[in-house]
Design an enzyme around this catalytic site. Structure first.
Site, short mmCIF file in Angstrom:
data_model
loop_
_atom_site.label_atom_id
_atom_site.label_comp_id
_atom_site.label_asym_id
_atom_site.label_seq_id
_atom_site.Cartn_x
_atom_site.Cartn_y
_atom_site.Cartn_z
CB ALA A 249 7.24 -3.48 51.07
CG HIS B 141 11.93 -6.96 56.90
ND1 HIS B 141 11.51 -8.25 56.74
CD2 HIS B 141 10.94 -6.18 56.39
CE1 HIS B 141 10.31 -8.25 56.18
NE2 HIS B 141 9.94 -7.00 55.96
CB SER C 21 10.59 -3.85 53.03
OG SER C 21 10.02 -3.86 54.29
CB CYS D 189 2.52 -12.37 53.50
SG CYS D 189 4.00 -11.39 53.58
#
Ligand code: PLP
Length: 381
Positions: free
Chosen positions: A75, A204, A202, A327
Site C-alpha cells: 500500500a 499482508h 496490501s 507504522c
C-alpha cells in the site's frame, strides 16, 4: 523461539498468512521462478501466462478491468504512486489536494513532501470526536484548483469507516479525482464494488504474503495519466521492476479467500470484537474510541484509566496488541489519529489498539481477561 506462543491481537499491523495462500506461494517459489518477461523461452512463457491469469483474476475479484490494475510492493508504494503520479502529471493545471488529519502516514507524509518540495496546496480536514469527517466541510473546501481528494475507507487505528460513496458523489459533482486508501477494508467490511477513482490494497493485511499489493486507476470518462514513480524496464505501464509471480499468485489466492469467506468471517470477528469490548467494560471502566461510529469488524481502540497503565504494559509482554499504529510505533509521538479526535497527550498514552483476525478464538480473549484480572489484583506480579 516460536512466535505463535503469544495471542496475537495486532492484525491491523499485519496478519498471519493463510495456509492455503502459503501453499500457493511455496509452489510458485519452487516451480514458477522464471521471469514472466523472458518470453523467449518456455519457462518464461509459462510464467507469463500464469502472470496474465492471476492479474485477470485479481482484476475480476476487484470488479475492475485488467488494464486498470497495477501490481505494487504494497500500500505504501500504491499510495506514493497514486498521489505523486497524479500530482506530477497535473500540477501545472491544478495543485490543490484535500485529505484528512487521520489518514495513514503513507498519505500524510507523501502530501507533506509534495507541499514542502513541489508547491502542493494541501488541505487536511478535521474529524469530530468519533473520528468522522464532515461532508459539507469537504464540499466547501473544493475549489477550481482542486485536483485530488485522498480519503481512506477504514482507519487503521480506530477502524472508523468513511462514507466512500457519498465522498465519491461529491468529487464527481465537482470533477475532482478521488483516491481512497482501502488497505484496511478487505476482509473487515463487506465489499462489493469500490466506487473511488483510485484505490489500493496490501496482501499482508488480509492473510496474504508481505511485500505485494495493488493500485487501481479506473478508466474514467476523461483518461487519467500517471507520472510513474519507478523507472526501468517498463514491465507494467506505470511501474517498472521484475514481476514477482509467486507473490502475485499469493495475492490472488488471498483476495479470492477474502471474497469467498467475507460474509462468514466478518460476522464471526465482529461477534468476537463486540464480546471483547463488553467483557472488558465489566472488568475495567474503559472508553472505546469511535464506538459510536461505523467501524470495521475487528478493531477496538481502548482507553484505560491511568491506574491501569502499568498493568497494560505488563500484559504487552504476553499478548500482542499495540499502543499506536505499528507504522508510528517508536516515533515517540502521540497518535496523530487520536490527537485529531481531540484526545490529550495523556489520554492517547492510555489508549491501546486490539485488532482481531479470523484466527482469533474466544479462548485467547478469556486468557487475556484472566491475566488482566490477575494483574490488577497482584499489582507487582
Ligand atoms: N494505509 C493504511 C490504512 C495502512 O493501515 C497501512 C499499513 O499499516 C498502509 C497504508 C501501508 O501499508 P504497507 O505497509 O503494506 O505499505
Amino acid at each position: 523461539m516460536n512466535n505463535n506462543q503469544y495471542p496475537y491481537f495486532d492484525n491491523n499491523a499485519t496478519t498471519e498468512i493463510d495456509a492455503q495462500v502459503l501453499d500457493v506461494l511455496n509452489e510458485y517459489q519452487k516451480y514458477y521462478y522464471a521471469n514472466p518477461s523472458s518470453t523467449s523461452h518456455p519457462s518464461g512463457m509459462i510464467c507469463n501466462a500464469l502472470y496474465q491469469q492471476h492479474k485477470q483474476k485479481i482484476a475480476d475479484l476487484l470488479n475492475v478491468s485488467e488494464n486498470e490494475l497495477i501490481i505494487t510492493s504494497g500500500a505504501t508504494e500504491s499510495i506514493n504512486t497514486a498521489i505523486k503520479g497524479i500530482y506530477f502529471q497535473y500540477y501545472k493545471k491544478k495543485n490543490h489536494i484535500i485529505s484528512c488529519k487521520t489518514e495513514h502516514s503513507a498519505v500524510l507524509k507523501t502530501l507533506e513532501y509534495l507541499q514542502n518540495f513541489f508547491g502542493a496546496d494541501v488541505t487536511l480536514l478535521d474529524v469530530n470526536e468519533n473520528g468522522q469527517i464532515n461532508l459539507d466541510a469537504l464540499e466547501r473546501s473544493i475549489h477550481e484548483n482542486t485536483l485530488l481528494v485522498c480519503l481512506m475507507l477504514a482507519n487503521n487505528e480506530t477502524g472508523v469507516i468513511h462514507p466512500m460513496e457519498e465522498i465519491h458523489k461529491i468529487t464527481q459533482k465537482h470533477r475532482v479525482l478521488f483516491f481512497c486508501d482501502t488497505t484496511q477494508a478487505f476482509g473487515k467490511t463487506k465489499i462489493s464494488k469500490i466506487t473511488a477513482d483510485l484505490f489500493c490494497g496490501s496482501a499482508h493485511k488480509f492473510y496474504g504474503p508481505k511485500g505485494i499489493g495493488f493500485l487501481v486507476i479506473r478508466n474514467l470518462s476523461r483518461k487519467v495519466f500517471l507520472h510513474p514513480l519507478l523507472h526501468g524496464g517498463n514491465q507494467q505501464e506505470y511501474r517498472s521492476g521484475t514481476i514477482p509471480l509467486p507473490l502475485i499468485a499469493g495475492l490472488s489466492k488471498a483476495l479470492e479467500l477474502v471474497f469467498e469467506q467475507q460474509d462468514f468471517i466478518i460476522q464471526r470477528i465482529e461477534i468476537l470484537r463486540n464480546n471483547f469490548e463488553e467483557q472488558l467494560k465489566q472488568i475495567v471502566p474503559v472508553k472505546i474510541h469511535s464506538e459510536k461510529s461505523l467501524r470495521i469488524c475487528n478493531t477496538s481502540n481502548v482507553q484505560f484509566p491511568f491506574e491501569y497503565k502499568a498493568v497494560l504494559l505488563r500484559l504487552m509482554k504476553k499478548f500482542c496488541f499495540s499502543r499506536a499504529s505499528a507504522c508510528s510505533d517508536g516515533s515517540g509521538k502521540p497518535s496523530h489519529v487520536l490527537t485529531a479526535m481531540g484526545l490529550t497527550k495523556n489520554e492517547v498514552d492510555l489508549s491501546f489498539r486490539f485488532s482481531f483476525s479470523k484466527y482469533n478464538e474466544e479462548s485467547e480473549m478469556n486468557l487475556f481477561f484472566e491475566e488482566l484480572v490477575k494483574s490488577i489484583s497482584e499489582p507487582n506480579s
